[in-house]
Design an enzyme around this catalytic site. Structure first.
Site, PDB file in Angstrom:
ATOM      1  N   GLU A  98       0.820  -1.219   0.000  1.00  0.00           N
ATOM      2  CA  GLU A  98       0.000   0.000   0.000  1.00  0.00           C
ATOM      3  C   GLU A  98       0.851   1.264   0.000  1.00  0.00           C
ATOM      4  OE1 GLU A  98      -3.723  -2.279   2.208  1.00  0.00           O
ATOM      5  OE2 GLU A  98      -2.464  -0.915   3.359  1.00  0.00           O
ATOM      6  N   GLU A 117      -4.140 -10.111   2.254  1.00  0.00           N
ATOM      7  CA  GLU A 117      -5.185 -10.038   3.267  1.00  0.00           C
ATOM      8  C   GLU A 117      -6.323 -11.042   3.079  1.00  0.00           C
ATOM      9  OE1 GLU A 117      -3.717  -7.498   1.786  1.00  0.00           O
ATOM     10  OE2 GLU A 117      -3.412  -5.810   3.159  1.00  0.00           O
TER      11      GLU A 117
END
Lengths: 284, 284, 284
Positions: free
Chosen positions: B120, B141
């Protein structure tokens, strides 16, 4: 509905509760006709409602063809009889839009030709993996004076940018596995001998994950990447209008004279053959 | 704040007035924890306010890891204590959004694993260059029943199209340098032996240019390419909600039993290991 | 209007009713100046109004240059005299926006340098094919403290994503055929010996298709992929403002001292040379 094209069907196989396979089996060419609309409708409905399903793979049982163009031998009233779908779109684009939006992860495993409806189904899936040696993708329609109708003008530029999308759509030519990968038409092209294992492993991996995490992540991706249905409405209208025009009728007639809808070179190398129609017609 | 992960820090090195380097140095794994939030906040604040700075390079001092997932051993109250940022987003996505929007040009130089927060941060940078041999990118995730929270659903489809973004996010697997380049996850993958020189030369080039021309050009690019903050809000909310659900807690517990948060195979091959949890749990 | 750059012209050649060729022939460097604006205006007007035309190819007759930057020796009043165009944009971006929106299919066949205006013309075309060995693309402007003005901040991120677009625009460096293909700056790079045949065959193919199917398909692609004119307005304003600032004037002066606007290394390797200006000026 009794012609040879419809001996086949779209078959659903349940590998596990979480993992389904949809096999396109409409020999000899995987031409998509009106008989296949309720078959696909039933499958899409199940994908929307069965809360156990996490992943579905679309593949083909027909040598040389993943799924190709619409059945131009079908009676127009057979194709027109289906009601507008839940999205407000006509039956075919409605099913494709709902497939993209479903919680289930959809994967096209492309071996052989994915043309017209076949390309549009692949584009409506969440991901596309292609046989490096045996996949052929195309939107052939402009080559027959048709406007594609099932979403590719909305979907292709978002995948590959305007320049490459215009080349695919206006060139109307066959795209092999390597070029499809370069352009992002597919996620990746995989050596043919490894494609089935690769896709099956990937699908089993997804099937082992948490359904809610999958669904919420997909929904958030879709916020900025999925075309609104309103953008697909004019595609379908333009397709139907183009089909009624003399230019398309003349080119389709020529294609039929050369072997369209029969096993052979026209269906196998459709990109090449639509490129020859103009000179035959002395149009350019 | 007193655990081993936080002996390290995010270090700022000033190469020149115009060229800064931010080195991620949180051994042994470059796990990002609450102690690193004020460190990154201070750096982002400086990048926003120091009008001499034109370019910043993010790199790592930890072998094998650019920056990986969030610290799941941190006390929840430590992570929750940070106020909402200036953008109205929570602390972590706030800093990432501000980094993207700053006038300064940000470059991620990726060697080792960039997973979760690490991916990210790389995606929030303006550009990404990866070691061909040693970079590993992933959003892991979904493999742990989590929804990613720091922007990847907003950012990945804009870089690589919906199909490849869904593969990265829903597959939750490790992506090597070559595939990251093919997909546009990074600008380019560079042979590892050349990566540092390449990035340094590029940064010095930018540093030699006119700051205002850089800033205005970047601002005009951002008009059509930067996701609005409003699109990232529901990502963070979905991440926090997923973290509280039993599905994620069960998978994280299994990962911890296998060596999560410790140097070893789970952290090094996280993509592989999240793929094994479902069968262990007899979930699929 | 009487300087040497304007002995040349932009020539229109009609291959057939349906297929035109526009050859950029402004020796010795294909620098685009005010004299070329009415020439291009006349051609774009014809492409908009001649209902027989289906496809146009832009190529160059000047060795080493497809089309390069604007003529900085032209008197400012010569460049400023052109009225606002039909789109409401200034003359140059107006013509480029109209070219993109015309029914005719436009193809840039790039051999040699496509820099500044040359890159912007190529980006305004529907498709771009580049010589693998001889194409050089770039937006060099930031290297001279200028902001590009003819659409690249609107067009590049839509083709290649924000990260690669920022690299092209802020790096201001020369991009060869292979990298241009990897990034999607061009559709494909083609071996130089095959480029002309490839583009000619592709154009003839398009010319053999139905004009209405082409136009409607392109229009539907444009719905989601063409930048609105409103996004290009601030680019042009920012370019003009940057041109008047001391930072740009100083860098342009240095470039002129080193051979700008004359055949030689500065024009041939412009990306390299803008990278040396900062150290000369002791700016960074």
């Amino acid at each position: 509905m009794s012609d040879a094209h419809n001996d086949g069907q779209i078959r659903l196989v349940r590998i596990s509760n979480a993992y389904l396979r949809v096999t396109l089996d409409i020999p000899p060419l995987n031409i998509f006709g009106p008989a296949n609309i309720p078959q696909l409708e039933e499958i899409v409905g199940l994908l929307e409602s069965d809360e156990r399903v996490k992943v579905v793979v679309f593949d083909s049982a027909v040598e040389g063809f993943f799924l190709t163009h619409y059945d131009f031998l079908a009676k127009p009233e057979e194709s027109a009889k289906f009601p507008v779908g839940r999205t407000g779109l006509r039956a075919l684009p409605d099913m494709l839009a709902r497939l993209s939006r479903a919680s289930v992860v959809s994967i096209a495993s492309i071996r052989g030709r994915a043309t017209g409806v076949g390309s549009e189904l692949a584009l409506a899936c969440d991901m596309r993996f292609a046989s490096r040696e045996k996949a052929v993708l195309s939107q052939w329609e402009v080559g027959a004076a048709l406007v594609p109708g099932g979403g590719p003008m909305a979907r292709l530029p978002r995948l590959m940018g305007r320049g490459r999308a215009l080349e695919v759509l206006l060139g109307a030519d066959d795209i092999n596995g390597d070029l499809a990968e370069l352009y992002g038409y597919v996620n990746r092209s995989i050596p043919d001998s490894q494609l089935d294992d690769f896709v099956d492993s990937f699908a089993r991996r997804i099937a082992s994950f948490d359904r809610r995490a999958i669904a919420e992540t997909k929904r958030l991706v879709d916020l900025n990447s999925l075309p609104p249905d309103a953008e697909i409405v004019p595609e379908w209208d333009a397709f139907i209008a183009s089909l009624g025009r003399p230019a398309a009728q003349a080119r389709l007639r020529l294609l039929f004279e050369q072997g369209f809808h029969k096993p052979g070179d026209v269906e196998s190398r459709l990109g090449y053959h639509v490129g020859t129609l103009g000179s035959t017609m002395d149009i350019s």
